[in-house]
Design a protein around this motif. Structure first.
Motif, PDB file in Angstrom:
ATOM      1  N   ASP A  10       7.824  72.898 -28.000  1.00 47.62           N
ATOM      2  CA  ASP A  10       7.893  71.949 -26.906  1.00 47.62           C
ATOM      3  C   ASP A  10       7.970  70.530 -27.465  1.00 47.62           C
ATOM      4  OD1 ASP A  10       7.949  71.055 -24.334  1.00 47.62           O
ATOM      5  OD2 ASP A  10       5.887  71.593 -23.826  1.00 47.62           O
ATOM      6  N   VAL A  11       8.233  69.577 -26.576  1.00 48.87           N
ATOM      7  CA  VAL A  11       8.301  68.168 -26.931  1.00 48.87           C
ATOM      8  C   VAL A  11       7.031  67.509 -26.412  1.00 48.87           C
ATOM      9  CG1 VAL A  11       9.601  66.034 -26.603  1.00 48.87           C
ATOM     10  CG2 VAL A  11      10.809  68.207 -26.783  1.00 48.87           C
ATOM     11  N   PHE A  12       6.422  66.651 -27.252  1.00 51.20           N
ATOM     12  CA  PHE A  12       5.142  66.049 -26.898  1.00 51.20           C
ATOM     13  C   PHE A  12       5.193  64.534 -27.018  1.00 51.20           C
ATOM     14  CE2 PHE A  12       4.143  70.202 -28.714  1.00 51.20           C
ATOM     15  CZ  PHE A  12       3.346  70.750 -27.732  1.00 51.20           C
ATOM     16  N   GLN A  13       4.289  63.895 -26.286  1.00 51.67           N
ATOM     17  CA  GLN A  13       4.009  62.492 -26.488  1.00 51.67           C
ATOM     18  C   GLN A  13       2.738  62.403 -27.325  1.00 51.67           C
ATOM     19  OE1 GLN A  13       3.758  60.814 -22.526  1.00 51.67           O
ATOM     20  NE2 GLN A  13       5.811  59.946 -22.761  1.00 51.67           N
ATOM     21  N   LEU A  14       2.476  61.225 -27.868  1.00 52.18           N
ATOM     22  CA  LEU A  14       1.314  61.048 -28.733  1.00 52.18           C
ATOM     23  C   LEU A  14       0.020  61.349 -27.998  1.00 52.18           C
ATOM     24  CD1 LEU A  14       0.097  60.177 -31.432  1.00 52.18           C
ATOM     25  CD2 LEU A  14       0.130  57.825 -30.609  1.00 52.18           C
ATOM     26  N   LYS A  15      -0.098  60.895 -26.779  1.00 49.21           N
ATOM     27  CA  LYS A  15      -1.335  61.133 -26.036  1.00 49.21           C
ATOM     28  C   LYS A  15      -1.556  62.619 -25.784  1.00 49.21           C
ATOM     29  CE  LYS A  15       0.822  60.187 -21.591  1.00 49.21           C
ATOM     30  NZ  LYS A  15       0.819  59.373 -20.403  1.00 49.21           N
ATOM     31  N   ASP A  16      -0.464  63.390 -25.582  1.00 50.90           N
ATOM     32  CA  ASP A  16      -0.601  64.842 -25.398  1.00 50.90           C
ATOM     33  C   ASP A  16      -1.128  65.487 -26.678  1.00 50.90           C
ATOM     34  OD1 ASP A  16       0.472  64.537 -22.843  1.00 50.90           O
ATOM     35  OD2 ASP A  16       2.523  64.961 -23.533  1.00 50.90           O
ATOM     36  N   LEU A  17      -0.562  65.058 -27.831  1.00 57.30           N
ATOM     37  CA  LEU A  17      -0.999  65.617 -29.117  1.00 57.30           C
ATOM     38  C   LEU A  17      -2.434  65.243 -29.431  1.00 57.30           C
ATOM     39  CD1 LEU A  17       2.225  65.086 -31.216  1.00 57.30           C
ATOM     40  CD2 LEU A  17       1.242  67.274 -30.539  1.00 57.30           C
ATOM     41  N   GLU A  18      -2.857  64.033 -29.020  1.00 59.16           N
ATOM     42  CA  GLU A  18      -4.235  63.617 -29.252  1.00 59.16           C
ATOM     43  C   GLU A  18      -5.226  64.455 -28.455  1.00 59.16           C
ATOM     44  OE1 GLU A  18      -3.995  59.437 -28.376  1.00 59.16           O
ATOM     45  OE2 GLU A  18      -3.730  58.909 -30.500  1.00 59.16           O
ATOM     46  N   MET A  44       9.592  66.033 -41.280  1.00 60.08           N
ATOM     47  CA  MET A  44       9.191  67.372 -40.840  1.00 60.08           C
ATOM     48  C   MET A  44       9.093  67.420 -39.317  1.00 60.08           C
ATOM     49  SD  MET A  44       6.372  68.186 -43.777  1.00 60.08           S
ATOM     50  CE  MET A  44       6.021  69.849 -43.236  1.00 60.08           C
ATOM     51  N   VAL A  45       8.869  66.269 -38.688  1.00 54.51           N
ATOM     52  CA  VAL A  45       8.805  66.155 -37.234  1.00 54.51           C
ATOM     53  C   VAL A  45       9.804  65.088 -36.826  1.00 54.51           C
ATOM     54  CG1 VAL A  45       7.349  65.493 -35.282  1.00 54.51           C
ATOM     55  CG2 VAL A  45       6.383  66.857 -37.116  1.00 54.51           C
ATOM     56  N   ASP A  46      10.565  65.383 -35.773  1.00 56.80           N
ATOM     57  CA  ASP A  46      11.528  64.420 -35.251  1.00 56.80           C
ATOM     58  C   ASP A  46      10.862  63.593 -34.166  1.00 56.80           C
ATOM     59  OD1 ASP A  46      13.733  65.276 -36.794  1.00 56.80           O
ATOM     60  OD2 ASP A  46      13.951  67.021 -35.490  1.00 56.80           O
ATOM     61  N   SER A  47      11.323  62.353 -34.027  1.00 50.57           N
ATOM     62  CA  SER A  47      10.791  61.508 -32.962  1.00 50.57           C
ATOM     63  C   SER A  47      11.927  60.690 -32.389  1.00 50.57           C
ATOM     64  CB  SER A  47       9.685  60.595 -33.491  1.00 50.57           C
ATOM     65  OG  SER A  47      10.233  59.614 -34.331  1.00 50.57           O
ATOM     66  N   ASP A  48      11.751  60.302 -31.131  1.00 53.02           N
ATOM     67  CA  ASP A  48      12.752  59.469 -30.477  1.00 53.02           C
ATOM     68  C   ASP A  48      12.064  58.671 -29.391  1.00 53.02           C
ATOM     69  OD1 ASP A  48      15.165  58.338 -29.959  1.00 53.02           O
ATOM     70  OD2 ASP A  48      16.098  60.129 -29.091  1.00 53.02           O
ATOM     71  N   ARG A  49      12.582  57.490 -29.159  1.00 51.23           N
ATOM     72  CA  ARG A  49      12.028  56.625 -28.127  1.00 51.23           C
ATOM     73  C   ARG A  49      12.949  56.718 -26.919  1.00 51.23           C
ATOM     74  NH1 ARG A  49       8.455  52.573 -28.820  1.00 51.23           N
ATOM     75  NH2 ARG A  49       8.189  51.226 -27.015  1.00 51.23           N
ATOM     76  N   ILE A  50      12.384  57.105 -25.801  1.00 55.01           N
ATOM     77  CA  ILE A  50      13.137  57.197 -24.558  1.00 55.01           C
ATOM     78  C   ILE A  50      12.418  56.296 -23.564  1.00 55.01           C
ATOM     79  CG2 ILE A  50      13.980  58.679 -22.715  1.00 55.01           C
ATOM     80  CD1 ILE A  50      13.861  60.990 -24.751  1.00 55.01           C
ATOM     81  N   GLY A  51      13.068  55.210 -23.205  1.00 52.71           N
ATOM     82  CA  GLY A  51      12.419  54.229 -22.338  1.00 52.71           C
ATOM     83  C   GLY A  51      11.290  53.568 -23.088  1.00 52.71           C
ATOM     84  N   THR A  52      10.098  53.696 -22.550  1.00 53.11           N
ATOM     85  CA  THR A  52       8.928  53.098 -23.196  1.00 53.11           C
ATOM     86  C   THR A  52       8.074  54.139 -23.894  1.00 53.11           C
ATOM     87  OG1 THR A  52       7.650  53.298 -21.158  1.00 53.11           O
ATOM     88  CG2 THR A  52       8.810  51.206 -21.541  1.00 53.11           C
ATOM     89  N   SER A  53       8.497  55.392 -23.867  1.00 53.22           N
ATOM     90  CA  SER A  53       7.692  56.480 -24.428  1.00 53.22           C
ATOM     91  C   SER A  53       8.305  57.008 -25.719  1.00 53.22           C
ATOM     92  CB  SER A  53       7.606  57.644 -23.430  1.00 53.22           C
ATOM     93  OG  SER A  53       7.058  57.207 -22.212  1.00 53.22           O
ATOM     94  N   ASN A  54       7.445  57.431 -26.630  1.00 54.57           N
ATOM     95  CA  ASN A  54       7.874  58.088 -27.870  1.00 54.57           C
ATOM     96  C   ASN A  54       7.636  59.579 -27.729  1.00 54.57           C
ATOM     97  OD1 ASN A  54       8.636  55.794 -29.316  1.00 54.57           O
ATOM     98  ND2 ASN A  54       6.534  55.392 -29.931  1.00 54.57           N
ATOM     99  N   TYR A  55       8.643  60.365 -28.072  1.00 48.77           N
ATOM    100  CA  TYR A  55       8.533  61.810 -27.989  1.00 48.77           C
ATOM    101  C   TYR A  55       8.652  62.402 -29.386  1.00 48.77           C
ATOM    102  CZ  TYR A  55       9.027  61.247 -22.967  1.00 48.77           C
ATOM    103  OH  TYR A  55       8.831  60.879 -21.670  1.00 48.77           O
ATOM    104  N   PHE A  56       7.906  63.478 -29.628  1.00 49.99           N
ATOM    105  CA  PHE A  56       7.860  64.134 -30.932  1.00 49.99           C
ATOM    106  C   PHE A  56       8.129  65.615 -30.744  1.00 49.99           C
ATOM    107  CE2 PHE A  56       5.020  60.497 -30.954  1.00 49.99           C
ATOM    108  CZ  PHE A  56       5.428  59.818 -32.084  1.00 49.99           C
ATOM    109  N   TRP A  57       8.897  66.194 -31.691  1.00 45.80           N
ATOM    110  CA  TRP A  57       9.171  67.618 -31.655  1.00 45.80           C
ATOM    111  C   TRP A  57       9.533  68.127 -33.045  1.00 45.80           C
ATOM    112  CZ3 TRP A  57      12.527  63.862 -30.153  1.00 45.80           C
ATOM    113  CH2 TRP A  57      13.780  63.859 -30.760  1.00 45.80           C
ATOM    114  N   ALA A  58       9.332  69.418 -33.215  1.00 43.27           N
ATOM    115  CA  ALA A  58       9.726  70.099 -34.450  1.00 43.27           C
ATOM    116  C   ALA A  58       9.935  71.562 -34.101  1.00 43.27           C
ATOM    117  CB  ALA A  58       8.646  69.948 -35.512  1.00 43.27           C
TER     118      ALA A  58
END
Length: 190
Positions: A10-18, A44-58
């Protein structure tokens, strides 16, 4: 941390991972951001900024693909290295031909060493007499000519300033010489 990505796919935001990481994997919430950033830095993990949020996935498929590419790269380097080693060994074998330690070779090597020593002695002796070398003397003459021209150019400049000061302020020439420390025998170099 990687297990969280691989298991959920799945794709996560930092707050979700925290929130997830401390509960499921025992990673302290304070270090989640640092661990995640190091994984992003290591690709090892990809990230992208969409709008004001950063998303992380691998995804596991990407990790497998990266490992396969790295393995192929290392295998090609290994093949190149072994080929280079073989070519160098062949060059060594070719170079050894005709270089067997024989008496004539040993005497020639001693003679070569003696000639090298003699050449070094002659070079040091030649350096002693270098000051009499016509090329060196001509080079010194050229340097002296450039220095003489420069000194005369500055003498021109001093005379021009003295003339200007004489006209502008009405000073006597001996007053100017005395004020600026110009010697009485100041003149062009012949």
């Amino acid at each position: 941390m990687m297990e969280i990505f691989f298991e959920t796919k799945d794709v996560f935001q930092l707050k979700d991972l925290e929130k997830i990481a401390p509960k499921e994997k025992g990673i302290t919430s304070m270090s989640v951001k640092e661990v995640l950033q190091s994984l992003v830095d290591d690709a090892m993990v990809d990230s992208d900024r969409i709008g004001t949020s950063n998303y992380f996935w691998a995804f596991p498929s990407k990790a497998l693909h990266i490992r396969k590419q790295k393995l192929e790269h290392l295998e090609s380097q290994l093949i190149e290295g072994t080929q280079k080693k073989q070519s160098l060994q062949q060059s060594i074998e070719k170079a050894k031909v005709g270089r067997q330690n024989t008496e004539s070779r040993a005497t020639m090597l001693k003679e070569l060493e003696g000639l090298r020593h003699q050449r070094n002695q002659l070079k040091t002796e030649l350096e002693k007499y270098q000051e009499c070398d016509p090329e060196v003397i001509e080079e010194i003459r050229q340097i002296n000519k450039v220095a003489k021209d420069a000194a005369n150019r500055w003498t021109d400049n001093v005379y021009a300033i003295k003339s200007w000061a004489k006209k502008k302020f009405g000073f006597e020439q001996n007053q100017i010489d005395k004020a600026f420390g110009i010697p009485e025998d100041f003149d062009y170099i012949e």
